[in-house]
Design a protein around this motif. Structure first.
Motif, PDB file in Angstrom:
ATOM      1  N   ALA A 279     -48.386 -58.878  81.699  1.00 28.37           N
ATOM      2  CA  ALA A 279     -49.412 -59.897  81.461  1.00 28.37           C
ATOM      3  C   ALA A 279     -49.133 -61.201  82.190  1.00 28.37           C
ATOM      4  CB  ALA A 279     -49.546 -60.159  79.960  1.00 28.37           C
ATOM      5  N   ASP A 280     -47.889 -61.415  82.627  1.00 24.57           N
ATOM      6  CA  ASP A 280     -47.532 -62.670  83.291  1.00 24.57           C
ATOM      7  C   ASP A 280     -47.769 -62.637  84.795  1.00 24.57           C
ATOM      8  OD1 ASP A 280     -46.725 -63.744  80.864  1.00 24.57           O
ATOM      9  OD2 ASP A 280     -44.653 -63.046  81.103  1.00 24.57           O
ATOM     10  N   LEU A 281     -48.345 -61.578  85.298  1.00 23.93           N
ATOM     11  CA  LEU A 281     -48.565 -61.437  86.737  1.00 23.93           C
ATOM     12  C   LEU A 281     -49.500 -62.534  87.255  1.00 23.93           C
ATOM     13  CD1 LEU A 281     -47.937 -59.528  89.162  1.00 23.93           C
ATOM     14  CD2 LEU A 281     -50.124 -58.398  88.654  1.00 23.93           C
ATOM     15  N   THR A 282     -49.146 -63.123  88.384  1.00 25.73           N
ATOM     16  CA  THR A 282     -49.973 -64.131  89.040  1.00 25.73           C
ATOM     17  C   THR A 282     -50.417 -63.619  90.404  1.00 25.73           C
ATOM     18  OG1 THR A 282     -48.081 -65.192  90.121  1.00 25.73           O
ATOM     19  CG2 THR A 282     -48.676 -65.972  87.898  1.00 25.73           C
ATOM     20  N   LEU A 283     -51.386 -64.311  91.001  1.00 17.51           N
ATOM     21  CA  LEU A 283     -51.827 -63.917  92.340  1.00 17.51           C
ATOM     22  C   LEU A 283     -50.679 -64.045  93.334  1.00 17.51           C
ATOM     23  CD1 LEU A 283     -54.148 -62.940  94.075  1.00 17.51           C
ATOM     24  CD2 LEU A 283     -54.835 -65.318  94.411  1.00 17.51           C
ATOM     25  N   GLU A 284     -49.878 -65.084  93.186  1.00 13.80           N
ATOM     26  CA  GLU A 284     -48.707 -65.249  94.046  1.00 13.80           C
ATOM     27  C   GLU A 284     -47.761 -64.065  93.888  1.00 13.80           C
ATOM     28  OE1 GLU A 284     -45.163 -68.576  94.842  1.00 13.80           O
ATOM     29  OE2 GLU A 284     -46.476 -68.721  93.099  1.00 13.80           O
ATOM     30  N   GLY A 285     -47.601 -63.589  92.641  1.00 17.28           N
ATOM     31  CA  GLY A 285     -46.749 -62.436  92.398  1.00 17.28           C
ATOM     32  C   GLY A 285     -47.310 -61.162  93.006  1.00 17.28           C
ATOM     33  N   VAL A 286     -48.623 -60.999  92.943  1.00 18.16           N
ATOM     34  CA  VAL A 286     -49.259 -59.823  93.549  1.00 18.16           C
ATOM     35  C   VAL A 286     -48.990 -59.798  95.057  1.00 18.16           C
ATOM     36  CG1 VAL A 286     -51.468 -58.729  94.080  1.00 18.16           C
ATOM     37  CG2 VAL A 286     -51.071 -59.676  91.805  1.00 18.16           C
ATOM     38  N   VAL A 287     -49.133 -60.958  95.695  1.00 15.63           N
ATOM     39  CA  VAL A 287     -48.894 -61.036  97.137  1.00 15.63           C
ATOM     40  C   VAL A 287     -47.445 -60.704  97.453  1.00 15.63           C
ATOM     41  CG1 VAL A 287     -48.797 -62.609  99.093  1.00 15.63           C
ATOM     42  CG2 VAL A 287     -50.767 -62.659  97.548  1.00 15.63           C
ATOM     43  N   ARG A 288     -46.521 -61.246  96.668  1.00 16.37           N
ATOM     44  CA  ARG A 288     -45.102 -60.992  96.918  1.00 16.37           C
ATOM     45  C   ARG A 288     -44.789 -59.502  96.771  1.00 16.37           C
ATOM     46  NH1 ARG A 288     -41.386 -60.335  93.297  1.00 16.37           N
ATOM     47  NH2 ARG A 288     -42.656 -61.317  91.674  1.00 16.37           N
ATOM     48  N   LEU A 289     -45.291 -58.880  95.699  1.00 18.07           N
ATOM     49  CA  LEU A 289     -45.036 -57.456  95.484  1.00 18.07           C
ATOM     50  C   LEU A 289     -45.673 -56.605  96.584  1.00 18.07           C
ATOM     51  CD1 LEU A 289     -45.558 -57.298  91.606  1.00 18.07           C
ATOM     52  CD2 LEU A 289     -43.399 -56.979  92.848  1.00 18.07           C
ATOM     53  N   ALA A 290     -46.858 -57.004  97.021  1.00 19.03           N
ATOM     54  CA  ALA A 290     -47.519 -56.257  98.092  1.00 19.03           C
ATOM     55  C   ALA A 290     -46.706 -56.304  99.376  1.00 19.03           C
ATOM     56  CB  ALA A 290     -48.917 -56.822  98.331  1.00 19.03           C
ATOM     57  N   ARG A 291     -46.166 -57.467  99.677  1.00 20.26           N
ATOM     58  CA  ARG A 291     -45.335 -57.593 100.883  1.00 20.26           C
ATOM     59  C   ARG A 291     -44.053 -56.775 100.772  1.00 20.26           C
ATOM     60  NH1 ARG A 291     -46.564 -62.047 104.280  1.00 20.26           N
ATOM     61  NH2 ARG A 291     -44.371 -62.198 104.854  1.00 20.26           N
ATOM     62  N   GLU A 292     -43.616 -56.539  99.523  1.00 24.64           N
ATOM     63  CA  GLU A 292     -42.415 -55.733  99.301  1.00 24.64           C
ATOM     64  C   GLU A 292     -42.726 -54.238  99.270  1.00 24.64           C
ATOM     65  OE1 GLU A 292     -40.854 -57.286  95.688  1.00 24.64           O
ATOM     66  OE2 GLU A 292     -40.116 -59.151  96.602  1.00 24.64           O
ATOM     67  N   GLY A 293     -44.041 -53.878  99.346  1.00 23.92           N
ATOM     68  CA  GLY A 293     -44.412 -52.467  99.432  1.00 23.92           C
ATOM     69  C   GLY A 293     -45.024 -51.868  98.192  1.00 23.92           C
ATOM     70  N   ASP A 294     -45.265 -52.653  97.145  1.00 25.37           N
ATOM     71  CA  ASP A 294     -45.860 -52.118  95.917  1.00 25.37           C
ATOM     72  C   ASP A 294     -47.242 -51.538  96.228  1.00 25.37           C
ATOM     73  OD1 ASP A 294     -47.751 -52.527  93.447  1.00 25.37           O
ATOM     74  OD2 ASP A 294     -45.727 -52.503  92.615  1.00 25.37           O
ATOM     75  N   PRO A 295     -47.461 -50.228  95.980  1.00 31.39           N
ATOM     76  CA  PRO A 295     -48.730 -49.596  96.390  1.00 31.39           C
ATOM     77  C   PRO A 295     -49.944 -50.126  95.636  1.00 31.39           C
ATOM     78  CG  PRO A 295     -47.382 -48.064  95.108  1.00 31.39           C
ATOM     79  CD  PRO A 295     -46.512 -49.243  95.408  1.00 31.39           C
ATOM     80  N   GLY A 296     -49.806 -50.381  94.341  1.00 28.26           N
ATOM     81  CA  GLY A 296     -50.934 -50.886  93.573  1.00 28.26           C
ATOM     82  C   GLY A 296     -51.375 -52.253  94.054  1.00 28.26           C
ATOM     83  N   CYS A 297     -50.420 -53.136  94.279  1.00 31.57           N
ATOM     84  CA  CYS A 297     -50.745 -54.490  94.743  1.00 31.57           C
ATOM     85  C   CYS A 297     -51.320 -54.463  96.155  1.00 31.57           C
ATOM     86  CB  CYS A 297     -49.495 -55.373  94.694  1.00 31.57           C
ATOM     87  SG  CYS A 297     -48.922 -55.728  93.010  1.00 31.57           S
ATOM     88  N   ARG A 298     -50.802 -53.588  96.993  1.00 34.82           N
ATOM     89  CA  ARG A 298     -51.333 -53.483  98.357  1.00 34.82           C
ATOM     90  C   ARG A 298     -52.782 -52.988  98.330  1.00 34.82           C
ATOM     91  NH1 ARG A 298     -46.952 -53.243 102.363  1.00 34.82           N
ATOM     92  NH2 ARG A 298     -48.311 -52.100 103.791  1.00 34.82           N
TER      93      ARG A 298
END
Length: 399
Positions: A279-298
């Motif tokens: 629940a604490d996920l932020t847009l900044e966190g989504v971008v960071r995870l996507a850059r790290e390869g997280d498939p859902g965030c990408r």
């Protein structure tokens, strides 16, 4: 008294023309001044010499096209301007001189539930602290640019309804801050100021027509047409977030269904990922995870990019800008979001408009709006006071 059309009034007008060109650009070579103002090279040379002797401008050696040239900028002690930007959870203040140099800058967290009065009191305190830190005389303050996350009525200066800062709707931000600081205050929404910031200092430098797209709690656009912000008669131009993508889509805060904002803004996107990412996920966190390869965030970022691209394609077909600059936290995703934006533009925009368009990330990050506020203050101040040696006419009252 100067007679209109006389030699002295023409000379004065040419002086102001050169000062204005330099003030808006930050620095120009004499050849660039001649091209910008339409004055002859000889006239520009004489005016620059006069302004330099009077202490209004500084001239430094530089090079242009491999040749020696002279760069002209306003004197560093000619005056200062202040930029103030209010966001969803922060307030940022910057102090700059008339040569486009940032002298001091600081950001503070802001309680989203704070009242407008509390916010402006905090701004007054931070402005006073930064001016003291620069050591600049307070009488040198020429004006203030103010950014707020909501629409400003052009005629009344009233802030429209904003879900980003609840309780601020109906206030008059420029008037509030002017009463505290005692100097001219010019206000605009955050997307317009982001466009100004990128135009003067960032990814929009050197172009005359661009759209700055900011994706955060909402989705907005700052439109630059022929080098100037286009606000529309009511001040609401650029509400790209309320372009309809799906008439059967989610209900938007504006009352319509399927607006671009309901497919791209953080408040609608984050719930898609919070069940799996917390629940604490932020847009900044989504971008960071996507850059790290997280498939859902990408996947979510790619979908957001395609939706934004549909809105950008509409802008291309209507206004034919040469550049689109993506700002806000989403810009940090780089090609993960820019690629899908370009893909949608290529699919939905008129081919000739799509070919002429470049889509770039903002170069200024979270500083775009406060630097745009500085640019707003610079663009709104007059030139006669600089030539008369007095900046500004008003006397600051803050302590």
């Amino acid at each position: 008294m100067e007679t209109p059309g006389s030699q002295s009034s023409l000379h004065r007008a040419n002086l102001e023309r050169v000062v204005r060109a330099v003030r808006l650009a930050g620095s120009l070579t004499q050849a660039e001044i001649a091209r910008t103002t339409g004055l002859s090279a000889a006239t520009v040379s004489n005016i620059v010499r006069e302004l330099k002797d009077g202490g209004t401008v500084e001239v430094t050696p530089t090079s242009a096209g491999g040749r020696r040239a002279r760069s002209v900028s306003l004197s560093g002690d000619a005056g200062i301007v202040i930029g103030v930007d209010f966001g969803h959870t922060h307030m940022r203040v910057a102090i700059g001189n008339l040569a486009h140099q940032v002298l001091a800058e600081e950001s503070e967290p802001l309680d989203v539930d704070a009242s407008a009065a509390q916010g402006f009191d905090r701004a007054e305190q931070l402005v006073s602290r930064l001016i003291a830190a620069t050591g600049v005389n307070r009488s040198k303050v020429a004006g203030v640019g103010l950014g707020v996350p909501g629409p400003i009525d052009v005629e009344s200066g009233t802030l429209g309804s904003t879900s980003i800062l609840p309780g601020w709707g109906g206030t008059k931000p420029a008037e509030e801050l002017r009463e505290r600081l005692g100097v001219p205050v010019h206000v605009d929404n955050d997307a317009n100021l982001g466009a100004l910031g990128e135009l003067v200092w960032g990814s929009g430098k050197g172009v005359r027509d661009l759209a700055y797209i900011k994706v955060a709690s909402g989705v907005g656009a700052g439109l630059v047409i022929d080098g100037k912000i286009y606000r529309g008669p009511g001040g609401t131009a650029g509400e790209i977030g309320h372009i309809t993508l799906d008439e059967s889509g989610p209900v938007c805060r504006c009352g319509n269904r399927g607006c671009l904002e309901t497919f791209a803004a953080a408040r609608y996107v984050l719930p898609l990922l919070q069940p799996s990412h917390g629940a604490d996920l932020t847009l900044e966190g989504v971008v960071r995870l996507a850059r790290e390869g997280d498939p859902g965030c990408r996947r979510v970022i790619a979908d957001v990019g395609r939706h934004i691209g549909s809105g950008v394609a509409n802008l291309c077909n209507l206004l034919n800008p040469s550049r689109v600059v993506l700002g806000g936290d989403l810009a940090e995703a780089g090609e993960l979001v820019l690629g899908p934006i370009r893909e949608s533009v290529g699919r939905y925009a008129i081919p000739s408009a799509a070919r002429q368009l470049s889509v770039l990330p903002g170069a200024l990050g979270g500083r775009a709006e406060v630097l745009g506020a500085l640019a707003l203050a610079l663009s709104e101040m007059g030139d006669s006071t600089l030539l008369d040696g007095s900046v500004p006419a008003a006397t600051p009252v803050f302590t």
